[in-house]
Write a protein that holds these residues in place. Structure first.
Motif, PDB file in Angstrom:
ATOM      1  N   LEU A 237       0.808  -1.217   0.000  1.00 41.91           N
ATOM      2  CA  LEU A 237       0.000   0.000   0.000  1.00 41.91           C
ATOM      3  C   LEU A 237       0.848   1.277   0.000  1.00 41.91           C
ATOM      4  O   LEU A 237       0.557   2.204  -0.765  1.00 41.91           O
ATOM      5  CB  LEU A 237      -0.965  -0.012   1.192  1.00 41.91           C
ATOM      6  CG  LEU A 237      -1.971   1.139   1.263  1.00 41.91           C
ATOM      7  CD1 LEU A 237      -2.759   1.258  -0.036  1.00 41.91           C
ATOM      8  CD2 LEU A 237      -2.906   0.937   2.449  1.00 41.91           C
ATOM      9  N   PRO A 238       1.912   1.387   0.816  1.00 41.91           N
ATOM     10  CA  PRO A 238       2.712   2.621   0.747  1.00 41.91           C
ATOM     11  C   PRO A 238       3.294   2.878  -0.641  1.00 41.91           C
ATOM     12  O   PRO A 238       3.230   4.001  -1.158  1.00 41.91           O
ATOM     13  CB  PRO A 238       3.814   2.367   1.784  1.00 41.91           C
ATOM     14  CG  PRO A 238       3.221   1.399   2.751  1.00 41.91           C
ATOM     15  CD  PRO A 238       2.370   0.493   1.906  1.00 41.91           C
ATOM     16  N   ALA A 239       3.871   1.827  -1.259  1.00 44.76           N
ATOM     17  CA  ALA A 239       4.450   2.007  -2.592  1.00 44.76           C
ATOM     18  C   ALA A 239       3.379   2.333  -3.623  1.00 44.76           C
ATOM     19  O   ALA A 239       3.600   3.153  -4.538  1.00 44.76           O
ATOM     20  CB  ALA A 239       5.199   0.736  -3.004  1.00 44.76           C
ATOM     21  N   TYR A 240       2.204   1.708  -3.495  1.00 42.61           N
ATOM     22  CA  TYR A 240       1.098   1.969  -4.425  1.00 42.61           C
ATOM     23  C   TYR A 240       0.670   3.428  -4.352  1.00 42.61           C
ATOM     24  O   TYR A 240       0.510   4.105  -5.384  1.00 42.61           O
ATOM     25  CB  TYR A 240      -0.064   1.039  -4.086  1.00 42.61           C
ATOM     26  CG  TYR A 240      -1.342   1.352  -4.828  1.00 42.61           C
ATOM     27  CD1 TYR A 240      -1.446   1.140  -6.203  1.00 42.61           C
ATOM     28  CD2 TYR A 240      -2.458   1.842  -4.145  1.00 42.61           C
ATOM     29  CE1 TYR A 240      -2.627   1.429  -6.877  1.00 42.61           C
ATOM     30  CE2 TYR A 240      -3.631   2.118  -4.810  1.00 42.61           C
ATOM     31  CZ  TYR A 240      -3.709   1.916  -6.180  1.00 42.61           C
ATOM     32  OH  TYR A 240      -4.876   2.199  -6.844  1.00 42.61           O
ATOM     33  N   LEU A 241       0.489   3.933  -3.147  1.00 45.59           N
ATOM     34  CA  LEU A 241       0.067   5.327  -2.985  1.00 45.59           C
ATOM     35  C   LEU A 241       1.145   6.294  -3.467  1.00 45.59           C
ATOM     36  O   LEU A 241       0.830   7.331  -4.076  1.00 45.59           O
ATOM     37  CB  LEU A 241      -0.253   5.601  -1.515  1.00 45.59           C
ATOM     38  CG  LEU A 241      -1.449   4.846  -0.924  1.00 45.59           C
ATOM     39  CD1 LEU A 241      -1.522   5.061   0.588  1.00 45.59           C
ATOM     40  CD2 LEU A 241      -2.747   5.273  -1.588  1.00 45.59           C
ATOM     41  N   ALA A 244       1.861   5.032  -7.715  1.00 45.16           N
ATOM     42  CA  ALA A 244       0.726   5.030  -8.637  1.00 45.16           C
ATOM     43  C   ALA A 244      -0.059   6.335  -8.564  1.00 45.16           C
ATOM     44  O   ALA A 244      -0.544   6.830  -9.583  1.00 45.16           O
ATOM     45  CB  ALA A 244      -0.192   3.846  -8.331  1.00 45.16           C
ATOM     46  N   HIS A 245      -0.178   6.897  -7.362  1.00 47.61           N
ATOM     47  CA  HIS A 245      -0.986   8.105  -7.196  1.00 47.61           C
ATOM     48  C   HIS A 245      -0.150   9.332  -6.828  1.00 47.61           C
ATOM     49  O   HIS A 245      -0.700  10.413  -6.609  1.00 47.61           O
ATOM     50  CB  HIS A 245      -2.060   7.867  -6.135  1.00 47.61           C
ATOM     51  CG  HIS A 245      -3.128   6.905  -6.577  1.00 47.61           C
ATOM     52  ND1 HIS A 245      -3.767   7.001  -7.785  1.00 47.61           N
ATOM     53  CD2 HIS A 245      -3.646   5.810  -5.961  1.00 47.61           C
ATOM     54  CE1 HIS A 245      -4.654   6.021  -7.899  1.00 47.61           C
ATOM     55  NE2 HIS A 245      -4.590   5.272  -6.809  1.00 47.61           N
ATOM     56  N   HIS A 246       1.169   9.167  -6.734  1.00 47.01           N
ATOM     57  CA  HIS A 246       2.098  10.277  -6.551  1.00 47.01           C
ATOM     58  C   HIS A 246       1.815  11.087  -5.283  1.00 47.01           C
ATOM     59  O   HIS A 246       1.949  12.314  -5.274  1.00 47.01           O
ATOM     60  CB  HIS A 246       2.075  11.187  -7.779  1.00 47.01           C
ATOM     61  CG  HIS A 246       2.250  10.438  -9.075  1.00 47.01           C
ATOM     62  ND1 HIS A 246       3.431   9.805  -9.417  1.00 47.01           N
ATOM     63  CD2 HIS A 246       1.369  10.187 -10.085  1.00 47.01           C
ATOM     64  CE1 HIS A 246       3.271   9.203 -10.599  1.00 47.01           C
ATOM     65  NE2 HIS A 246       2.039   9.416 -11.015  1.00 47.01           N
ATOM     66  N   PHE A 247       1.436  10.391  -4.211  1.00 45.16           N
ATOM     67  CA  PHE A 247       1.252  11.060  -2.930  1.00 45.16           C
ATOM     68  C   PHE A 247       2.614  11.449  -2.355  1.00 45.16           C
ATOM     69  O   PHE A 247       3.615  10.775  -2.578  1.00 45.16           O
ATOM     70  CB  PHE A 247       0.537  10.140  -1.942  1.00 45.16           C
ATOM     71  CG  PHE A 247      -0.951  10.024  -2.164  1.00 45.16           C
ATOM     72  CD1 PHE A 247      -1.576  10.608  -3.249  1.00 45.16           C
ATOM     73  CD2 PHE A 247      -1.744   9.333  -1.258  1.00 45.16           C
ATOM     74  CE1 PHE A 247      -2.937  10.503  -3.455  1.00 45.16           C
ATOM     75  CE2 PHE A 247      -3.111   9.216  -1.440  1.00 45.16           C
ATOM     76  CZ  PHE A 247      -3.714   9.816  -2.548  1.00 45.16           C
ATOM     77  N   SER A 248       2.621  12.534  -1.590  1.00 41.65           N
ATOM     78  CA  SER A 248       3.837  12.909  -0.886  1.00 41.65           C
ATOM     79  C   SER A 248       4.088  11.911   0.251  1.00 41.65           C
ATOM     80  O   SER A 248       3.228  11.086   0.570  1.00 41.65           O
ATOM     81  CB  SER A 248       3.690  14.315  -0.298  1.00 41.65           C
ATOM     82  OG  SER A 248       2.711  14.321   0.731  1.00 41.65           O
ATOM     83  N   LEU A 249       5.270  12.007   0.884  1.00 44.51           N
ATOM     84  CA  LEU A 249       5.593  11.086   1.973  1.00 44.51           C
ATOM     85  C   LEU A 249       4.584  11.206   3.109  1.00 44.51           C
ATOM     86  O   LEU A 249       4.141  10.199   3.669  1.00 44.51           O
ATOM     87  CB  LEU A 249       7.010  11.366   2.492  1.00 44.51           C
ATOM     88  CG  LEU A 249       7.506  10.463   3.631  1.00 44.51           C
ATOM     89  CD1 LEU A 249       7.584   9.013   3.174  1.00 44.51           C
ATOM     90  CD2 LEU A 249       8.873  10.929   4.126  1.00 44.51           C
ATOM     91  N   SER A 250       4.209  12.432   3.451  1.00 44.50           N
ATOM     92  CA  SER A 250       3.256  12.625   4.553  1.00 44.50           C
ATOM     93  C   SER A 250       1.864  12.121   4.168  1.00 44.50           C
ATOM     94  O   SER A 250       1.182  11.471   4.973  1.00 44.50           O
ATOM     95  CB  SER A 250       3.184  14.101   4.944  1.00 44.50           C
ATOM     96  OG  SER A 250       2.764  14.902   3.855  1.00 44.50           O
ATOM     97  N   GLU A 305      -9.039   8.428  -9.933  1.00 44.56           N
ATOM     98  CA  GLU A 305      -8.859   9.599  -9.083  1.00 44.56           C
ATOM     99  C   GLU A 305      -8.171   9.190  -7.783  1.00 44.56           C
ATOM    100  O   GLU A 305      -8.660   8.309  -7.063  1.00 44.56           O
ATOM    101  CB  GLU A 305     -10.222  10.230  -8.781  1.00 44.56           C
ATOM    102  CG  GLU A 305     -10.152  11.719  -8.490  1.00 44.56           C
ATOM    103  CD  GLU A 305      -9.573  12.014  -7.111  1.00 44.56           C
ATOM    104  OE1 GLU A 305      -8.784  12.971  -6.977  1.00 44.56           O
ATOM    105  OE2 GLU A 305      -9.900  11.276  -6.165  1.00 44.56           O
ATOM    106  N   PRO A 306      -7.020   9.785  -7.452  1.00 48.30           N
ATOM    107  CA  PRO A 306      -6.208   9.297  -6.331  1.00 48.30           C
ATOM    108  C   PRO A 306      -6.940   9.243  -4.996  1.00 48.30           C
ATOM    109  O   PRO A 306      -6.859   8.249  -4.279  1.00 48.30           O
ATOM    110  CB  PRO A 306      -5.038  10.291  -6.287  1.00 48.30           C
ATOM    111  CG  PRO A 306      -4.932  10.810  -7.675  1.00 48.30           C
ATOM    112  CD  PRO A 306      -6.335  10.874  -8.184  1.00 48.30           C
TER     113      PRO A 306
END
Length: 414
Positions: A237-241, A244-250, A305-306
């Motif tokens: 899940l962390p790598a996917y977010l 895949a969805h380009h979330f920041s670390l926080s 949609e992320p």
């Protein structure tokens, strides 16, 4: 006194939460460039997933084969003290290594050391609560899974960002030493039970009894499917977010932990339901929860949609969480007196050994379909929940045809 039993339950919840921080630290480390470079794991998702898989193999083998030793020779308190000391040693040793083979070895040993934990937790509840009161203590002690995952992601992410991945491992070792050991010493009382005499034949008798547990096959399949969801999502899940969805670390650390926060709340709901329905109807939680979780994960995969995708995974965590207290409850009801720990060790051990393949299989699926994103691996999560539905239906039909054997629980007041 009743409050003392519940203090023990809360201590077990904290111990489980610390243990789960130990388990999922690698899931965040595989997003850290320095960690990947040190061990030569860049762009090798199968090798990254193997870091989780080797832990789970060690955990599963230990839960299956070491738990009878713990149950026949030691009480819950002694077993926890031995386990936690080993967690400190192996987590600290992992911080010192620069070889991927050594890291795999330390991960396997950590898994072996943590193997008896859930059996010890289940034994404690069985020894301290009456048969019609185990749902809530099972749920509360299992809160540690969701609590450890929910708190572990942001805490470990912060430690890695501020101090590096090695110091985050040292911090986890210190957490076990400074919090885990004192809590067990102060609040988990020795049972005073001569455990070796409970079942004729000692360890061998415990293993034979566990293998002869009624309704073992569907319970095993449910445990495999449930743990496949847990280890698949907590690993990727962390790598996917992030990718895949380009979330920041926080953002990643928050949304990776949220499914387990809501899962924690729903575990209590599941425990409350269990204490209010006949035992034969408990598998209905697997059927409902499995269907709802599968639909939620499917939504997360197909929606681009992320934030909608991430929210669907949060909802999936809620529906998965409602199922969690039902598995130890079923084991406590069907196991023979004096064999609850070994029976749960068998179920939990085989479940972890088989579900250990999920992180690697998801990594392989993501590698094959890497041209799009990492969502392809999550179809395996959907499949695991469909297996939960089928197995829950099987178990429900068996329980409604055959009354659950009486006994299977020990009760000690105070």
């Amino acid at each position: 006194m009743s409050w003392r039993r519940w203090v023990g339950v809360l201590v077990l919840m904290i111990i489980v939460s610390i243990a789960y921080m130990d388990r999922i630290n690698v899931s965040l480390m595989i997003t850290n460039a320095d960690f990947l470079h040190v061990f030569g794991l860049e762009n090798d998702r199968v090798a990254q997933g193997r870091l989780v898989t080797v832990f789970l193999f060690g955990y599963g083998i230990s839960a299956w084969f070491l738990t009878p030793l713990f149950e026949s020779r030691w009480d819950v308190r002694a077993g926890l003290l031995v386990s936690i000391m080993l967690w400190v040693i192996f987590t600290g040793a992992s911080a010192l290594t620069t070889s991927v083979l050594l890291l795999l070895g330390w991960r396997a040993l950590l898994g072996i050391a943590e193997g008896p934990l859930f059996s010890l937790k289940t034994m404690y509840v069985s020894e301290n609560f009456a048969p019609d009161q185990v749902g809530k203590p099972n749920a509360v002690s299992s809160f540690g899974v969701s609590l450890g995952l929910a708190a572990g992601y942001p805490i470990i992410a912060f430690l890695m960002a501020q101090f590096g991945w090695r110091d985050s491992l040292w911090a986890l070792a210190a957490l076990n030493l400074a919090i885990g050991l004192p809590l067990v010493l102060l609040f988990i009382r020795p049972s005073g039970t001569a455990r070796a005499s409970v079942v004729h034949g000692g360890m061998t008798g415990l293993v034979r009894s566990a293998l002869g547990t009624p309704h073992l096959a569907p319970i095993l399949l449910i445990e495999i499917a449930t743990l496949s969801y847990l280890w698949g999502t907590s690993t990727w899940l962390p790598a996917y977010l992030r990718e895949a969805h380009h979330f920041s670390l926080s953002q990643m650390s928050i949304f990776a932990g949220l499914p387990f926060v809501v899962g924690l709340l729903m575990q209590f709901v599941g425990g409350a339901i269990i204490d209010r329905i006949p035992t034969r109807m408990v598998p209905a939680l697997f059927i409902f929860g499995g269907i709802a979780t599968a639909l939620s994960v499917t939504t997360a995969i197909v929606v681009a949609e992320p934030y909608v995708s991430a929210s669907a995974l949060v909802l999936a965590g809620a529906f998965w969480g409602i199922q969690a207290p039902a598995i130890p409850t079923m084991v406590q009801h069907v196991a023979r007196p004096g064999t609850v720990g070994s029976t749960y060790g068998l179920v939990n051990g085989i479940g972890n050994i088989v579900s250990a393949l999920m992180p690697v299989l998801m990594g392989a699926a993501m590698t094959i379909h890497s041209s799009e994103n990492l969502a392809s691996g999550f179809w395996l999560i959907v499949g695991s929940q469909l297996l939960t539905v089928v197995s829950g239906t099987w178990l429900l039909r068996r329980l409604t045809r055959n009354a659950i054997p009486a006994g299977g629980l020990q009760y000690r007041s105070g």
